[in-house]
Design a protein around this motif. Structure first.
Motif, PDB file in Angstrom:
ATOM      1  N   UNK A 149       0.869  -1.173   0.000  1.00  0.00           N
ATOM      2  CA  UNK A 149       0.000   0.000   0.000  1.00  0.00           C
ATOM      3  C   UNK A 149       0.911   1.230   0.000  1.00  0.00           C
ATOM      4  N   UNK A 150       1.125   1.804  -1.171  1.00  0.00           N
ATOM      5  CA  UNK A 150       2.116   2.869  -1.297  1.00  0.00           C
ATOM      6  C   UNK A 150       1.681   4.135  -0.575  1.00  0.00           C
ATOM      7  N   UNK A 151       0.388   4.366  -0.460  1.00  0.00           N
ATOM      8  CA  UNK A 151      -0.075   5.576   0.240  1.00  0.00           C
ATOM      9  C   UNK A 151       0.237   5.469   1.739  1.00  0.00           C
ATOM     10  N   UNK A 152       0.037   4.295   2.300  1.00  0.00           N
ATOM     11  CA  UNK A 152       0.363   4.085   3.711  1.00  0.00           C
ATOM     12  C   UNK A 152       1.871   4.210   3.923  1.00  0.00           C
ATOM     13  N   UNK A 153       2.655   3.626   3.027  1.00  0.00           N
ATOM     14  CA  UNK A 153       4.115   3.710   3.126  1.00  0.00           C
ATOM     15  C   UNK A 153       4.576   5.162   3.018  1.00  0.00           C
ATOM     16  N   UNK A 154       4.031   5.897   2.060  1.00  0.00           N
ATOM     17  CA  UNK A 154       4.404   7.303   1.878  1.00  0.00           C
ATOM     18  C   UNK A 154       4.066   8.127   3.123  1.00  0.00           C
ATOM     19  N   UNK A 155       2.873   7.929   3.650  1.00  0.00           N
ATOM     20  CA  UNK A 155       2.452   8.666   4.840  1.00  0.00           C
ATOM     21  C   UNK A 155       3.349   8.339   6.032  1.00  0.00           C
ATOM     22  N   UNK A 156       3.670   7.062   6.203  1.00  0.00           N
ATOM     23  CA  UNK A 156       4.514   6.613   7.313  1.00  0.00           C
ATOM     24  C   UNK A 156       5.917   7.225   7.216  1.00  0.00           C
ATOM     25  N   UNK A 157       6.489   7.224   6.021  1.00  0.00           N
ATOM     26  CA  UNK A 157       7.843   7.776   5.856  1.00  0.00           C
ATOM     27  C   UNK A 157       7.851   9.290   5.996  1.00  0.00           C
ATOM     28  N   UNK A 158       6.777   9.955   5.572  1.00  0.00           N
ATOM     29  CA  UNK A 158       6.701  11.412   5.752  1.00  0.00           C
ATOM     30  C   UNK A 158       6.677  11.795   7.225  1.00  0.00           C
ATOM     31  N   UNK A 159       6.131  10.905   8.051  1.00  0.00           N
ATOM     32  CA  UNK A 159       6.102  11.149   9.493  1.00  0.00           C
ATOM     33  C   UNK A 159       7.388  10.695  10.170  1.00  0.00           C
ATOM     34  N   UNK A 160       8.421  10.386   9.381  1.00  0.00           N
ATOM     35  CA  UNK A 160       9.718   9.926   9.858  1.00  0.00           C
ATOM     36  C   UNK A 160       9.627   8.544  10.496  1.00  0.00           C
ATOM     37  N   UNK A 161       8.656   7.739  10.033  1.00  0.00           N
ATOM     38  CA  UNK A 161       8.520   6.385  10.529  1.00  0.00           C
ATOM     39  C   UNK A 161       9.584   5.480   9.936  1.00  0.00           C
TER      40      UNK A 161
END
Length: 93
Positions: A39-51
């Motif tokens: 799920x690229x949207x979940x991955x993108x959101x997670x990485x943007x939050x420095x996850x």
């Protein structure tokens, strides 16, 4: 996902959420267990939050992307007339 706590209340940037505590789980990264596509949207959101993501997920994402790139041709043939926009770095044959 639960965010890191600020036990001393000294977080400088308070209007931006703190990073997640845990790396991205299998269930969130691959919500459809029968599919190999993340799920690229979940991955993108997670990485943007420095996850963070696990090393296994990272290696799998790189391997899957490499397989896609290897399956694609590195030279494309086009019919004339052709309008090319952008810098081709001298790679026009």
């Amino acid at each position: 996902m639960e965010s890191l706590a600020d036990p001393f209340g000294d977080r400088v940037v308070t209007d931006y959420p703190p990073p997640p505590i845990e790396p991205l789980s299998d269930e969130l990264l691959y919500p459809n267990s029968s599919s190999k596509v993340p799920d690229w949207k979940t991955l993108q959101s997670h990485l943007k939050r420095e996850g963070k993501i696990s090393k296994a997920h990272f290696v799998k994402l790189i391997k899957d992307a490499s397989d896609i790139f290897k399956s694609e041709p590195n030279l494309l043939q086009f019919e004339e007339p052709l309008v090319m926009v952008g810098d081709i770095h001298g790679q026009l044959y």
